[in-house]
Design a protein around this motif. Structure first.
Motif, short mmCIF file in Angstrom:
data_model
loop_
_atom_site.label_atom_id
_atom_site.label_comp_id
_atom_site.label_asym_id
_atom_site.label_seq_id
_atom_site.Cartn_x
_atom_site.Cartn_y
_atom_site.Cartn_z
N THR A 1 30.83 9.97 81.75
CA THR A 1 30.23 10.02 83.31
C THR A 1 29.06 11.24 83.38
O THR A 1 28.99 11.91 82.49
CB THR A 1 31.43 10.44 84.16
OG1 THR A 1 31.69 11.88 83.87
CG2 THR A 1 32.39 9.65 83.83
N ASP A 2 28.56 10.91 84.67
CA ASP A 2 27.38 12.03 84.63
C ASP A 2 27.78 13.24 84.63
O ASP A 2 27.42 14.33 84.36
CB ASP A 2 26.52 11.50 86.00
CG ASP A 2 25.15 12.52 86.12
OD1 ASP A 2 24.45 12.19 85.40
OD2 ASP A 2 25.30 13.22 87.10
N THR A 3 28.93 13.53 85.64
CA THR A 3 29.59 14.83 85.62
C THR A 3 29.86 15.36 84.33
O THR A 3 29.63 16.81 84.26
CB THR A 3 30.98 14.53 86.49
OG1 THR A 3 30.77 13.93 87.81
CG2 THR A 3 31.54 15.99 86.77
N GLU A 4 30.61 14.55 83.51
CA GLU A 4 30.89 15.26 82.18
C GLU A 4 29.66 15.77 81.45
O GLU A 4 29.45 16.70 80.76
CB GLU A 4 31.59 14.21 81.29
CG GLU A 4 33.03 13.91 81.87
CD GLU A 4 33.58 12.67 81.19
OE1 GLU A 4 35.02 12.44 81.44
OE2 GLU A 4 33.23 12.04 80.32
N LYS A 5 28.60 14.99 81.42
CA LYS A 5 27.27 15.21 80.97
C LYS A 5 26.83 16.51 81.55
O LYS A 5 26.18 17.39 80.62
CB LYS A 5 26.30 14.18 81.16
CG LYS A 5 24.66 14.46 80.65
CD LYS A 5 23.81 13.22 81.08
CE LYS A 5 22.41 13.67 80.75
NZ LYS A 5 22.02 14.51 81.69
N THR B 1 23.44 18.34 72.22
CA THR B 1 23.54 17.11 71.74
C THR B 1 24.97 16.38 72.09
O THR B 1 26.10 17.05 72.21
CB THR B 1 23.79 17.07 70.10
OG1 THR B 1 22.23 17.98 69.80
CG2 THR B 1 23.66 15.86 69.24
N CYS B 2 24.92 15.10 72.62
CA CYS B 2 26.04 14.33 73.19
C CYS B 2 26.04 12.82 72.64
O CYS B 2 25.30 12.55 71.99
CB CYS B 2 25.75 14.31 74.76
SG CYS B 2 25.32 15.83 75.49
N GLN B 3 27.46 12.57 72.72
CA GLN B 3 27.66 11.17 72.25
C GLN B 3 28.88 10.60 73.07
O GLN B 3 29.70 11.23 73.56
CB GLN B 3 28.21 11.20 70.70
CG GLN B 3 28.67 9.77 70.22
CD GLN B 3 29.27 10.10 68.64
OE1 GLN B 3 28.86 11.14 68.14
NE2 GLN B 3 29.96 9.19 68.28
N GLY B 4 28.46 9.36 73.47
CA GLY B 4 29.49 8.80 74.29
C GLY B 4 28.94 7.28 75.00
O GLY B 4 28.06 7.22 74.82
N PHE B 5 30.06 6.62 75.78
CA PHE B 5 29.59 5.56 76.49
C PHE B 5 28.53 5.69 77.69
O PHE B 5 27.90 4.83 77.96
CB PHE B 5 30.86 4.99 77.18
CG PHE B 5 31.98 4.36 76.20
CD1 PHE B 5 31.59 4.17 74.80
CD2 PHE B 5 33.11 4.01 76.30
CE1 PHE B 5 32.31 3.85 73.72
CE2 PHE B 5 34.23 3.64 75.39
CZ PHE B 5 33.86 3.41 74.20
#
Length: 416
Positions: A367-371, A381-385
């Motif tokens: 989600t945008d909140t998690e990002k 650096t991020c990874q996910g749906f």
């Protein structure tokens, strides 16, 4: 098997309980211990019966009275039928089996009668012995049942894997890792999938089947080959990196570094383009060998990451004990960030790089909140749906080219 001349109820009960197994040639219950566990008097016939049986069978076949065995018969084929099939569909084979069984009964008979006579002379002793036998038999039957269940389970797993290997294909999917501050960053995590003969894609539930069969290292080797073959299509010269998950058994293997080096050379892939990801669970294996392998991979130029950190196995001392290049924070840690304690824990983990020098990747961003929260913790650096689902090879390559194109446009615009 105890011969059919017993009058003691407990021995009759034992024979009856074994009968269903014997009908399908499952004799472990009778061969491995019961006669000797319950009375050492039967050690002699226990050894003598198979020897005499062998001499009888060999002699009869050598004289030409029974056809020699020419067919491999399934081990669970019932007695008499197996003799018939193994001797070229000859009734003489079944007759020979009957003779062997009868001979075994005759050899056992005097020893058993001697044992039964001694045990009946002491009423207290027999009661005590009955209790011991009942307890031993219950435990033994439980072990046999568990053993047979395990065998049947492994047989089913073996059939599934064999079908997969012969009818479909294993393919790799690639999930992008995104650096929110560096548009030139290109990296993927490889994920193995299976495509059946009808083109249907299956999740990696089969990995546990390989583990049950003790073939997880072979699966890892196949995955490494698939990834390195695919990497020829990636822009590795532009710095693109691909991570490969390997199991605890593989990272603990003494030959893993040599094997990876050989495959990199075979596919002509630079070692700096490959990342090896190991889970926290692997750290419970041979620590010294794992440490040596990690160091050897890094000398080769391969980066090493700890995957799913925080999922419940490892602890902070492991980050100091092993020289990891990257730490991937498990998505489970993000599930609690709605609460203050969860946020504090994640922020604390985000400082790992300051202590260990490891790069950090936040996994499972959806989600945008998690990002936004992850960025606020200083993780780039991020990874996910949220960014992308795992992609087939062609789509992953297209993603790379699109990222490179956008980076080039940004550079051109900034220059103007």
């Amino acid at each position: 098997m105890h011969p059919p001349f017993s009058r003691e109820k407990r021995h009759i009960a034992l024979a009856l309980s074994a009968l269903p197994l014997v009908m399908f040639n499952i004799n472990e219950l009778l061969l491995f211990g019961l006669p000797i566990i319950f009375n050492p008097t039967l050690i002699l016939p226990f050894v003598l019966v198979p020897m005499v049986s062998f001499v009888l069978v060999y002699s009869v076949m050598a004289l030409g009275l029974v056809n020699p065995v020419s067919t491999i018969v399934d081990w669970m084929t019932p007695p008499f039928l197996s003799g018939y099939l193994a001797t070229q569909n000859s009734l003489a084979g079944s007759v020979l089996q009957i003779a062997v069984i009868a001979l075994g009964v005759l050899i056992y008979r005097p020893f058993y009668l001697s044992y039964a006579g001694k045990s009946s002379s002491d009423s207290k002793g027999i009661l005590r012995k009955m209790e011991i036998e009942r307890s031993t038999l219950k435990s033994f039957l439980g072990d046999v049942n568990q053993s047979m269940g395990s065998y049947i389970s492994k047989h089913e797993v073996s059939q599934r894997i064999s079908k997969m290997m012969n009818r479909g294909e294993f393919v790799m999917f690639y999930q992008p890792q995104v650096n929110v501050k560096d548009s030139t960053f290109l990296a993927f995590e490889s994920l193995v999938r299976y495509r059946d003969e009808y083109g249907n894609l299956m999740p990696p539930s089969f990995i546990s089947d390989f583990q049950i069969l003790g073939a997880i290292k072979q699966l890892d080797e196949m995955v490494i080959d698939l990834v390195l073959a695919d990497m020829k299509a990636f822009p590795v010269l532009a710095g693109c990196k691909v991570g490969v998950n390997i199991s605890a058994e593989t990272i603990s293997d003494r030959d893993v570094v040599d094997n990876i080096a050989e495959r990199l050379h075979y596919y002509k892939i630079p070692p700096t383009s490959l990342e090896i990801e190991i889970t926290e669970e692997a750290l419970l294996e041979d620590h010294e060998q794992i440490s040596r392998n990690i160091n050897a991979l890094q000398r080769l130029g391969v980066k090493v990451a700890i995957d799913d950190f925080g999922s419940g196995y490892a602890s902070f001392p492991h980050l100091l004990k092993y020289n990891f290049d990257k730490v991937k924070l498990d998505r489970s840690l993000l599930l609690n960030v709605k609460e203050e304690r969860g946020q504090n824990l994640y922020q604390l983990l985000a400082k790992i790089s300051e202590v260990t020098g490891c790069a950090l990747v936040a996994e499972g961003i959806e989600t945008d909140t998690e990002k936004t929260f992850v960025e606020s913790c200083g993780i780039d650096t991020c990874q996910g749906f949220y960014f992308s689902h795992p992609l087939a090879l062609e789509d992953a390559v297209a993603w790379s080219k699109q990222q490179m194109k956008e980076t080039a446009l940004e550079t051109l615009e900034s220059a103007e």
